[in-house]
Design a protein around this motif. Structure first.
Motif, short mmCIF file in Angstrom:
data_model
loop_
_atom_site.label_atom_id
_atom_site.label_comp_id
_atom_site.label_asym_id
_atom_site.label_seq_id
_atom_site.Cartn_x
_atom_site.Cartn_y
_atom_site.Cartn_z
N MET A 178 13.53 -19.06 41.94
CA MET A 178 13.81 -18.83 40.52
C MET A 178 13.40 -20.03 39.68
SD MET A 178 17.36 -16.59 40.34
CE MET A 178 18.26 -17.30 41.72
N ALA A 179 13.61 -21.23 40.19
CA ALA A 179 13.20 -22.42 39.45
C ALA A 179 11.68 -22.46 39.28
CB ALA A 179 13.69 -23.67 40.16
N ALA A 180 10.95 -22.11 40.36
CA ALA A 180 9.48 -22.12 40.28
C ALA A 180 8.98 -21.07 39.29
CB ALA A 180 8.89 -21.88 41.67
N ARG A 181 9.61 -19.91 39.27
CA ARG A 181 9.16 -18.87 38.35
C ARG A 181 9.54 -19.19 36.90
NH1 ARG A 181 10.45 -13.60 42.23
NH2 ARG A 181 8.57 -13.88 43.52
N LEU A 182 10.60 -19.96 36.72
CA LEU A 182 10.91 -20.42 35.36
C LEU A 182 9.83 -21.38 34.86
CD1 LEU A 182 14.79 -21.01 35.49
CD2 LEU A 182 13.57 -19.32 34.12
N ARG A 183 9.31 -22.22 35.75
CA ARG A 183 8.22 -23.11 35.35
C ARG A 183 6.97 -22.31 34.98
NH1 ARG A 183 10.25 -26.31 39.65
NH2 ARG A 183 8.65 -25.49 41.05
N GLU A 184 6.72 -21.21 35.69
CA GLU A 184 5.57 -20.37 35.34
C GLU A 184 5.76 -19.70 33.99
OE1 GLU A 184 5.15 -17.62 38.51
OE2 GLU A 184 4.71 -19.14 40.04
N LEU A 185 6.99 -19.23 33.72
CA LEU A 185 7.26 -18.61 32.42
C LEU A 185 7.14 -19.62 31.30
CD1 LEU A 185 10.36 -16.36 33.31
CD2 LEU A 185 8.01 -15.60 32.89
N GLU A 186 7.47 -20.86 31.59
CA GLU A 186 7.44 -21.91 30.57
C GLU A 186 6.02 -22.12 30.03
OE1 GLU A 186 9.63 -26.26 30.21
OE2 GLU A 186 8.73 -25.63 32.11
N GLU A 187 5.04 -21.80 30.85
CA GLU A 187 3.65 -21.98 30.41
C GLU A 187 3.21 -20.87 29.46
OE1 GLU A 187 1.38 -22.13 33.96
OE2 GLU A 187 2.26 -24.02 34.68
N ARG A 188 3.95 -19.74 29.43
CA ARG A 188 3.54 -18.60 28.60
C ARG A 188 4.42 -18.38 27.39
NH1 ARG A 188 3.56 -13.55 32.10
NH2 ARG A 188 5.12 -14.64 33.33
N TYR A 189 5.69 -18.85 27.45
CA TYR A 189 6.62 -18.56 26.35
C TYR A 189 7.18 -19.87 25.79
CZ TYR A 189 6.49 -13.84 28.29
OH TYR A 189 6.08 -12.63 28.75
N GLU A 190 7.46 -19.82 24.51
CA GLU A 190 7.97 -21.00 23.82
C GLU A 190 9.49 -21.14 23.98
OE1 GLU A 190 6.34 -23.33 22.26
OE2 GLU A 190 4.37 -22.44 22.64
N SER A 191 10.18 -19.99 24.08
CA SER A 191 11.66 -20.02 24.11
C SER A 191 12.14 -19.02 25.15
CB SER A 191 12.23 -19.67 22.73
OG SER A 191 13.62 -19.58 22.79
N ILE A 192 12.82 -19.50 26.18
CA ILE A 192 13.26 -18.67 27.30
C ILE A 192 14.77 -18.85 27.46
CG2 ILE A 192 13.06 -18.21 29.77
CD1 ILE A 192 10.27 -19.59 29.60
N VAL A 193 15.48 -17.73 27.59
CA VAL A 193 16.90 -17.74 27.92
C VAL A 193 17.05 -17.18 29.32
CG1 VAL A 193 19.18 -16.77 27.40
CG2 VAL A 193 17.72 -17.60 25.55
N PHE A 194 17.70 -17.94 30.17
CA PHE A 194 17.91 -17.54 31.56
C PHE A 194 19.40 -17.28 31.78
CE2 PHE A 194 18.37 -19.22 36.11
CZ PHE A 194 18.18 -17.96 36.66
N VAL A 195 19.76 -16.04 32.07
CA VAL A 195 21.15 -15.65 32.34
C VAL A 195 21.33 -15.59 33.85
CG1 VAL A 195 22.92 -13.91 31.99
CG2 VAL A 195 21.25 -14.35 30.19
N CYS A 196 22.27 -16.36 34.38
CA CYS A 196 22.46 -16.38 35.84
C CYS A 196 23.94 -16.59 36.15
CB CYS A 196 21.63 -17.48 36.49
SG CYS A 196 22.18 -19.14 36.10
N SER A 197 24.26 -16.56 37.42
CA SER A 197 25.64 -16.78 37.86
C SER A 197 26.03 -18.23 37.67
CB SER A 197 25.79 -16.39 39.33
OG SER A 197 27.06 -16.80 39.83
#
Length: 632
Positions: A178-197
């Motif tokens: 999940m951390a690695a995929r958040l880094r991938e999303l960071e390259e495409r989006y300016e603002s990301i909200v991640f909802v998790c446990s």
């Protein structure tokens, strides 16, 4: 997004840790997304669930679940001659397959976030790792009701020292992925909200900061399927009680306030259960007064605090209801808690849910693992005596022997104690007319008479009460619980003679006991009125005695019989209203005097319980009657 620096992974990623399955967390997720606009929402679910979950969310408020079967494992065992005898191979055939699922629950924070993102056309990313066999991790977490007073970043930071490190293996691999995929999303989006446990966010953050590389190979998984949840088994699926979940959905549809439904919903549920209880039992129902409700909520609060929770669970609510208002009210509360009003037809098969299991339409069973596990659940037993089914009641009615009937000794003891108390109150009233006041000289007698002392304040004298001992005795008590009584409502009229010298001779009119069978040879009736003669004596059946045919009502017949058979001059009469001219005329006809004891002097809950009594089909029924007799 600079409001919560503790929750930021970077300038583009903000994490919102929540407790899954909580209505309070779902409200907080909605508030967070409204105040922190984003252009991508990331959730801790694998990509294989995205199509099914988003499709099922479109059918909300109808509850469903998205299921992914897990591959079965077969353990190889060495054959031995004993295995054919012991049947060890049969255990392998009975192994139940397992499956993981995502509950489409409106009070689930991840579902609430996806629901809002779909409506706002915000891109969604399912970033969890694909796992063929999911490992569930639960923990004892604090009550999320604290979010009403504490900001989410402070709530998460307060829990940080107590959050255990993820076990090695699948849990750590999922966090790194999940951390690695958040880094991938960071390259495409300016603002990301991640909802998790809230149990995962520190370790996902560590993996993000360390730029850990996930294992390359992911497991092959089965396709997901959508199932409608059986409305009768929603208690095993939803994070909140189904009734309270329905209140959240109703508030959402009507644009109403839902900030405090985790507590106010419990109150609304209790009032709805009270209405059902009173409609079902009628006069046999206890009076659930505001005072009793206050006692109930205080008791629930104390039980919840003992469990270190702010809001009560279902077991606490049912236990308190059983001890405060009886089994029947607790049953109605349990039935109300399991009702979900938004039940609609969706084009998917229905699955029946149980404790960590499910029965699918083809009658197959499967062990279920929740992909969004919340707080650890402990299952406890609460024994309640349910109302007998109609076929059983009809069978017991047909088997009733009309030549055998007797009472339940415990109820006899209770009503006799109450009769003694009413008699004592009446005797106290008998001596009130003879009370006088006199000037204080050497003794306080029966206490200071404040009224007379104030009246003679200018003289400086004190006055005391003198209460002479009551003259006379009472051997007859008449109790009229429902006056005026409808003869059609109280068709059963009987005169019972005492079994021993400590019981009264009893004449009564009541509801038909065979109309409410609670067990084999056990019927329940409700007193409308009763006549007690003590010491007991043999008297003719007052309901067939022609000497009393001149009266018109059930109450007057009881009163006439009391005047006829009472040996003392005074008769105690317990009723809501004072005796009228007609009753006093009957008493004068026999040379008697009535002493009125107001029914309002006694607790209505106590009176209501005393009015309900059981009729047994012979003394042999007393050996097992306790298994079936429960107060309402």
């Amino acid at each position: 997004m600079n409001t919560f620096p503790v929750l930021r992974f970077s300038d583009r990623i903000t994490c919102l840790p929540i407790i899954h399955g909580s209505g309070d967390c779902a409200v907080e997720v909605r508030r967070f997304l409204l105040t922190h606009p984003c252009d991508c929402l990331a959730v801790p679910l694998p990509p294989s669930f995205q199509t099914g979950v988003e499709r099922a969310i479109e059918f909300l408020p109808t509850i469903s679940l998205v299921v992914q079967p897990e591959p079965q494992t077969f353990a190889a065992q060495e054959w031995t001659p004993e295995s054919d005898v012991t049947g060890a191979d049969e255990d392998d055939d009975d192994e139940i397959p397992s499956a993981s699922y995502v509950p489409i629950d409106p009070c689930q924070g991840v579902v609430a976030a996806l629901r809002m993102a779909m409506q706002e056309r915000i891109p969604r990313a399912f970033i969890d790792r694909e796992t063929a066999r999911f490992e569930v991790l639960t923990a004892h977490l604090p009550d999320p009701y604290a979010l009403k007073q504490v900001r989410p970043d402070r709530f998460a930071a307060a829990l940080l020292p107590s959050i255990p490190r993820l076990p090695a293996g699948q849990p750590q691999d999922r966090a790194v992925t999940m951390a690695a995929r958040l880094r991938e999303l960071e390259e495409r989006y300016e603002s990301i909200v991640f909802v998790c446990s809230i149990m995962d966010w520190p370790w996902i953050r560590d993996a993000y900061m360390d730029r850990a590389q996930p294992p390359v190979a992911e497991e092959d998984v089965e396709e997901t399927a959508i199932y409608a949840a059986d409305p009768k088994t929603l208690l095993f699926l939803l994070g909140e009680l189904p009734y309270i979940t329905g209140l959240y959905e109703r508030a959402r549809n009507e644009l109403d306030d839902d900030e405090n439904l985790s507590v106010d919903g419990v109150k609304a549920m209790l009032l709805a259960a009270r209405d059902r209880y009173q409609d079902d039992l009628g006069q046999r129902a206890r009076k659930i007064s505001p005072k009793l409700l206050r006692t109930y909520f205080q008791y629930v609060r104390n039980l919840s605090l003992i469990d270190r929770q702010f809001t009560p669970d279902l077991y606490t609510l049912i236990t308190a209801a059983r001890q405060i208002a009886g089994d029947q009210f607790a049953i109605h509360l349990a039935e109300t808690a399991g009702e979900y009003p938004f039940v609609g037809a969706i084009p998917y098969p229905t699955v029946q849910l149980g404790k960590r299991r499910a029965r699918f339409p083809d009658e197959s069973l499967a062990e279920l693992k929740c992909r969004l596990p919340g707080r650890a659940i402990s299952w406890r037993t609460c024994r309640l005596q349910p109302k007998p089914p109609k076929p059983s009641q009809e069978e017991w009615q047909m088997r009733w022997n009309p030549f055998h009937q007797c009472s339940w000794p415990l109820e006899d003891l209770a009503i006799e104690k109450f009769r003694t108390h009413v008699k004592d109150v009446a005797l106290a009233l008998l001596g009130t007319d003879l009370a006088r006041s006199e000037k204080f000289s050497a003794s306080m007698k029966d206490g200071l008479d404040i009224r007379e002392t104030l009246r003679n304040w200018h003289t400086g004298d004190l006055y005391v009460k003198v209460l002479p001992p009551s003259r006379g005795a009472l051997d007859c008590v008449v109790m009229l619980f429902d006056s005026p009584a409808d003869p059609r409502e109280y068709p059963w009229r009987v005169t019972w003679h005492a079994e021993h010298h400590d019981e009264s001779t009893l004449a009564l009119f009541a509801t038909e006991y065979r109309g409410n069978m609670v067990g084999p040879g056990i019927g329940q009736a409700t007193y409308g009125g009763a006549l007690f003669l003590f010491p007991p004596r043999a008297v003719p059946d007052i309901w067939h005695d022609p000497r009393f045919d001149y009266v018109d009502t059930l109450e007057e017949r009881l009163l006439a019989a009391a005047c006829q058979h009472a040996r003392e001059r005074h008769i105690a009469i317990l009723s809501a209203a004072p005796p009228g001219p007609a009753w006093r005329q009957i008493a004068r006809r026999y040379g008697k005097k009535l002493l009125h004891v107001p029914l309002g002097k006694f607790s209505q809950e106590t009176v209501q319980q005393l009015r309900m009594f059981h009729v047994l089909n012979g003394t042999k029924v007393r050996s097992y009657a306790a298994e079936f007799i429960r107060k309402a």
